[in-house]
Scaffold this motif. Structure first.
Motif, mmCIF file in Angstrom:
data_model
loop_
_atom_site.group_PDB
_atom_site.id
_atom_site.type_symbol
_atom_site.label_atom_id
_atom_site.label_comp_id
_atom_site.label_asym_id
_atom_site.label_seq_id
_atom_site.Cartn_x
_atom_site.Cartn_y
_atom_site.Cartn_z
ATOM 1 N N LEU A 74 0.713 -1.202 0.054
ATOM 2 C CA LEU A 74 -0.174 0.133 -0.195
ATOM 3 C C LEU A 74 0.798 1.245 0.037
ATOM 4 C CD1 LEU A 74 -2.897 -0.705 2.573
ATOM 5 C CD2 LEU A 74 -3.136 -0.604 0.164
ATOM 6 N N LEU A 75 1.977 1.255 0.714
ATOM 7 C CA LEU A 75 3.049 2.324 0.815
ATOM 8 C C LEU A 75 3.532 2.720 -0.574
ATOM 9 C CD1 LEU A 75 4.401 4.268 3.004
ATOM 10 C CD2 LEU A 75 6.169 2.529 2.775
ATOM 11 N N ILE A 76 3.865 1.793 -1.039
ATOM 12 C CA ILE A 76 4.537 2.053 -2.565
ATOM 13 C C ILE A 76 3.435 2.591 -3.599
ATOM 14 C CG2 ILE A 76 5.386 0.863 -4.700
ATOM 15 C CD1 ILE A 76 6.681 -1.091 -2.653
ATOM 16 N N ARG A 77 2.280 2.084 -3.347
ATOM 17 C CA ARG A 77 0.888 2.300 -4.413
ATOM 18 C C ARG A 77 0.631 3.858 -3.963
ATOM 19 N NH1 ARG A 77 -2.932 0.744 -7.910
ATOM 20 N NH2 ARG A 77 -4.792 1.715 -7.879
ATOM 21 N N SER A 78 0.625 4.065 -2.657
ATOM 22 C CA SER A 78 -0.029 5.536 -2.254
ATOM 23 C C SER A 78 1.066 6.629 -2.702
ATOM 24 C CB SER A 78 -0.427 5.583 -0.847
ATOM 25 O OG SER A 78 1.064 5.267 -0.136
ATOM 26 N N PHE A 79 2.191 6.250 -2.489
ATOM 27 C CA PHE A 79 3.272 7.426 -2.786
ATOM 28 C C PHE A 79 3.374 7.547 -4.561
ATOM 29 C CE2 PHE A 79 4.628 6.796 1.591
ATOM 30 C CZ PHE A 79 5.077 8.004 1.970
ATOM 31 N N ALA A 80 3.167 6.442 -5.001
ATOM 32 C CA ALA A 80 3.096 6.528 -6.536
ATOM 33 C C ALA A 80 2.091 7.508 -7.065
ATOM 34 C CB ALA A 80 3.265 5.234 -7.191
ATOM 35 N N GLY A 81 1.048 7.345 -6.334
ATOM 36 C CA GLY A 81 -0.274 8.095 -6.824
ATOM 37 C C GLY A 81 -0.377 9.496 -6.225
ATOM 38 N N TYR A 82 0.515 9.792 -5.051
ATOM 39 C CA TYR A 82 0.241 10.887 -4.303
ATOM 40 C C TYR A 82 0.732 12.454 -4.953
ATOM 41 C CZ TYR A 82 -0.604 13.933 -0.259
ATOM 42 O OH TYR A 82 -0.923 14.719 0.582
ATOM 43 N N ILE A 83 1.885 12.242 -5.808
ATOM 44 C CA ILE A 83 2.196 13.509 -6.404
ATOM 45 C C ILE A 83 1.301 14.064 -7.421
ATOM 46 C CG2 ILE A 83 4.023 14.459 -7.832
ATOM 47 C CD1 ILE A 83 4.909 13.943 -4.915
ATOM 48 N N PRO A 84 0.765 13.077 -8.253
ATOM 49 C CA PRO A 84 -0.359 13.550 -9.185
ATOM 50 C C PRO A 84 -1.603 14.129 -8.324
ATOM 51 C CG PRO A 84 0.298 11.465 -9.792
ATOM 52 C CD PRO A 84 0.957 11.706 -8.644
ATOM 53 N N ALA A 85 -1.829 13.570 -7.114
ATOM 54 C CA ALA A 85 -2.862 14.367 -6.289
ATOM 55 C C ALA A 85 -2.544 15.838 -6.031
ATOM 56 C CB ALA A 85 -3.121 13.469 -4.972
ATOM 57 N N VAL A 86 -1.153 16.125 -5.467
ATOM 58 C CA VAL A 86 -0.452 17.178 -5.097
ATOM 59 C C VAL A 86 -0.730 18.161 -6.372
ATOM 60 C CG1 VAL A 86 1.541 18.695 -4.441
ATOM 61 C CG2 VAL A 86 0.689 16.330 -3.424
ATOM 62 N N ALA A 143 -8.200 15.220 -0.396
ATOM 63 C CA ALA A 143 -8.613 16.777 -0.405
ATOM 64 C C ALA A 143 -7.779 17.014 0.858
ATOM 65 C CB ALA A 143 -9.967 16.908 -0.360
ATOM 66 N N VAL A 144 -7.919 16.599 2.004
ATOM 67 C CA VAL A 144 -7.543 16.927 3.313
ATOM 68 C C VAL A 144 -5.792 17.119 3.096
ATOM 69 C CG1 VAL A 144 -7.038 16.605 5.783
ATOM 70 C CG2 VAL A 144 -9.378 16.353 4.618
ATOM 71 N N THR A 145 -5.187 15.927 2.574
ATOM 72 C CA THR A 145 -3.504 15.764 2.652
ATOM 73 C C THR A 145 -3.055 16.638 1.438
ATOM 74 O OG1 THR A 145 -3.833 13.916 1.642
ATOM 75 C CG2 THR A 145 -3.729 13.932 3.983
ATOM 76 N N ALA A 146 -3.398 16.341 0.202
ATOM 77 C CA ALA A 146 -2.869 17.059 -0.943
ATOM 78 C C ALA A 146 -3.412 18.255 -1.282
ATOM 79 C CB ALA A 146 -3.242 16.093 -2.218
ATOM 80 N N GLY A 147 -4.546 18.744 -0.721
ATOM 81 C CA GLY A 147 -5.183 20.002 -1.074
ATOM 82 C C GLY A 147 -4.746 20.710 0.155
ATOM 83 N N LEU A 148 -5.477 20.794 1.210
ATOM 84 C CA LEU A 148 -5.698 21.587 2.419
ATOM 85 C C LEU A 148 -4.036 21.587 3.122
ATOM 86 C CD1 LEU A 148 -8.805 20.830 4.197
ATOM 87 C CD2 LEU A 148 -8.230 22.608 2.632
ATOM 88 N N CYS A 149 -3.393 20.490 2.989
ATOM 89 C CA CYS A 149 -1.945 20.774 3.450
ATOM 90 C C CYS A 149 -1.246 21.422 2.552
ATOM 91 C CB CYS A 149 -1.397 19.186 4.048
ATOM 92 S SG CYS A 149 -2.263 18.701 5.509
ATOM 93 N N MET A 150 -1.376 21.595 1.544
ATOM 94 C CA MET A 150 -0.826 22.376 0.405
ATOM 95 C C MET A 150 -1.061 24.018 0.498
ATOM 96 S SD MET A 150 1.519 21.815 -2.067
ATOM 97 C CE MET A 150 1.206 22.443 -3.688
ATOM 98 N N SER A 151 -2.394 24.292 1.151
ATOM 99 C CA SER A 151 -2.665 25.481 1.109
ATOM 100 C C SER A 151 -2.845 26.215 2.687
ATOM 101 C CB SER A 151 -4.221 25.705 0.519
ATOM 102 O OG SER A 151 -5.220 24.761 1.052
ATOM 103 N N ASN A 152 -1.897 25.838 3.354
ATOM 104 C CA ASN A 152 -1.877 26.087 4.927
ATOM 105 C C ASN A 152 -0.426 26.830 5.073
ATOM 106 O OD1 ASN A 152 -0.198 24.162 5.557
ATOM 107 N ND2 ASN A 152 -2.075 22.802 6.086
ATOM 108 N N ARG A 153 -0.204 26.987 6.328
ATOM 109 C CA ARG A 153 1.021 27.571 6.721
ATOM 110 C C ARG A 153 1.985 26.541 7.213
ATOM 111 N NH1 ARG A 153 0.756 33.396 9.654
ATOM 112 N NH2 ARG A 153 3.062 33.062 9.760
#
Length: 466
Positions: A154-166, A412-422
């Motif tokens: 799961l770790l390998i799969r999640s990191f592979a797809g996470y950058i596109p989500a960001v 949305a919480v991690t890739a979206g909101l954690c990009m748009s905070n301090r």
């Protein structure tokens, strides 16, 4: 007759015993209900909290509370428990605004803004969070435990797809932000340079400050002028992101299919997990302590790479937390950490995220939040554009996250909101409000690596359009 008499006596005896047992059960149930009905504050009876509160108020008024580590814990626990318990009991607030975590954050920030908290303790608490490094310890423990608890496949799969989500969140923020800017009469290029890039830059130290330096180097214009506007817009977006996290959590509670359980990112994760790999391991206090050693080790390794071996890649500065996430993931993927140590790190992370969350939220409110700065930046146009940019980040990361197999709310919480905070403190506030603290590692990727991508984009964009 003797046999019949014995049977009758036996029956009477059984009935009397049953009555006694029934009365005992009823009595036990009444005691349990009474104990449940007792009001507790952070597990303490109300009278114990009252004693604690009287001592703390007296200590704050006389300024006799120490300014060391013990004093910092005492102050932050007092404020965190007080605001946290109240926030978790206010009906609408606890359901839609974020409950105790948000009230601890805003309540502590207001005490500083209103001058109620003595300046001595504002400084000592800020030192507790930043100078002493409790915030760093909290993030380090959460990153280590959260990544080591994830199944390797799961770790390998999640990191592979996470950058596109960001990147999806960044694109969504740029598109909706541009539309909002046009509605307010602000050109597309100006919206991107002055609003989107500062908000999506990964925070203050890793975003607004280096962005202002790039702005000055490329354009020759004032670095201070760019920074003062950027940090004001970022502060507004940070507050919007925190409240948005609470609302997304509420949405997840009503629409179960849109989210995991607060710790899972991938949909249908059972298809990627081999149940034979799961082992029951005994976790003692020693393994939990070893989990802290692992967290310290990975933090030191991240510092070594970010400060000496490879501080930047292609001109992009790589933050110590980003390196830490990468190395914890590598160690987990290659399987060299024993299961009992992984379990210890996970147990430690669960304790930190569960028992220190109000401490952290109150600390972030005191040390990293300036309500005066926020109020000064509030205009209809700024609030509208910042809000739409945050919504764009939510939409973009949720859509792309869903396409790569993630739960849209958690993406949305991690890739979206954690990009748009301090940044780091903003990540904790957002994840605390969204009740998804176990996803801190993904939030750090968004803030650190995502923020690095924004700096590269800013260098190009400033050169062409500024």
């Amino acid at each position: 007759m003797c046999k019949a008499s014995k049977k009758i006596k036996s029956g009477v005896q059984m009935m009397s015993e049953a009555k006694v047992e029934s009365k005992a059960a009823v009595g036990t149930k009444i005691v349990e209900e009474k104990s449940k009905s007792k009001v507790k504050m952070f597990g303490m009876p109300l009278y114990m909290y009252g004693i604690f509160a009287v001592i703390m108020v007296a200590g704050l008024l006389t300024e006799t509370i120490s300014t060391d580590l013990a004093g910092g814990f005492a102050i932050l626990y007092f404020l965190g428990i007080t605001f946290g318990e109240i926030g978790d009991r206010i009906p609408i607030w606890k359901e839609y605004i974020g409950g105790g975590a948000i009230l601890a954050f805003l309540g502590a920030a207001y005490l500083v803004y209103a001058g109620i908290l003595p300046e001595t303790y504002v400084e000592s608490t800020s030192d507790f969070m930043a100078g002493t490094g409790f915030l760093t310890l909290f993030i380090t423990v959460l990153i280590t435990g959260s990544i080591l608890s994830v199944n390797r496949k799961l770790l390998i799969r999640s990191f592979a797809g996470y950058i596109p989500a960001v990147l999806g969140g960044l694109l969504g923020a740029a598109i909706l932000g541009s539309v909002a800017g046009l509605l307010m009469g602000i050109p597309f290029t100006e919206v991107i340079m002055l609003y989107v890039l500062p908000i999506m830059g990964g925070g203050n130290g890793g975003g607004a400050i280096p962005l202002s330096e790039i702005w000055h180097q490329v354009t020759g214009e004032s670095q201070d002028g760019y920074y003062s506007f950027a940090i004001a817009i970022l502060t507004i977006a940070n507050i919007v992101a925190i409240f948005a996290g609470a609302l997304l959590n509420k949405l997840g509670e009503s629409q179960k299919g849109l989210t995991g359980n607060g710790s899972d990112l991938i949909r249908n994760e059972k298809a990627f997990i081999d149940t034979k790999e799961k082992k029951e391991v005994k976790i003692t206090h020693r393994e939990i302590a070893a989990g802290l050693v692992l967290a310290a080790m990975f933090y030191a390794l991240g510092r070594l790479f970010s400060g000496f071996i490879l501080p930047s890649i292609g001109g992009v500065v790589i933050h110590q937390y980003a390196y830490m996430v990468i190395f914890v993931a590598i160690f987990n993927a290659i399987g060299i950490i024993p299961d009992e140590l992984k379990g210890g790190a996970k147990r430690l992370q669960t304790f930190f995220s569960g028992q220190f969350i109000w401490v952290i939220m109150a600390g972030v409110g005191i040390a990293y939040t300036d309500l005066g700065e926020l109020f000064a930046a509030i205009t209809l146009g700024n609030v509208f554009i910042a809000t739409i940019i945050v919504l764009g980040a939510i939409a973009g990361s949720a859509i792309v996250g869903y396409l790569v197999g993630f739960f849209p709310i958690d993406s949305a919480v991690t890739a979206g909101l954690c990009m748009s905070n301090r940044g780091g403190s903003g990540d904790l506030a957002v994840l605390g409000a969204a009740k998804r603290m176990e996803l801190i590692s993904y939030g750090q990727i968004a803030s650190r690596l995502g923020g690095g991508m924004v700096l590269v984009i800013a260098s190009i964009f400033f050169s062409i359009f500024a």
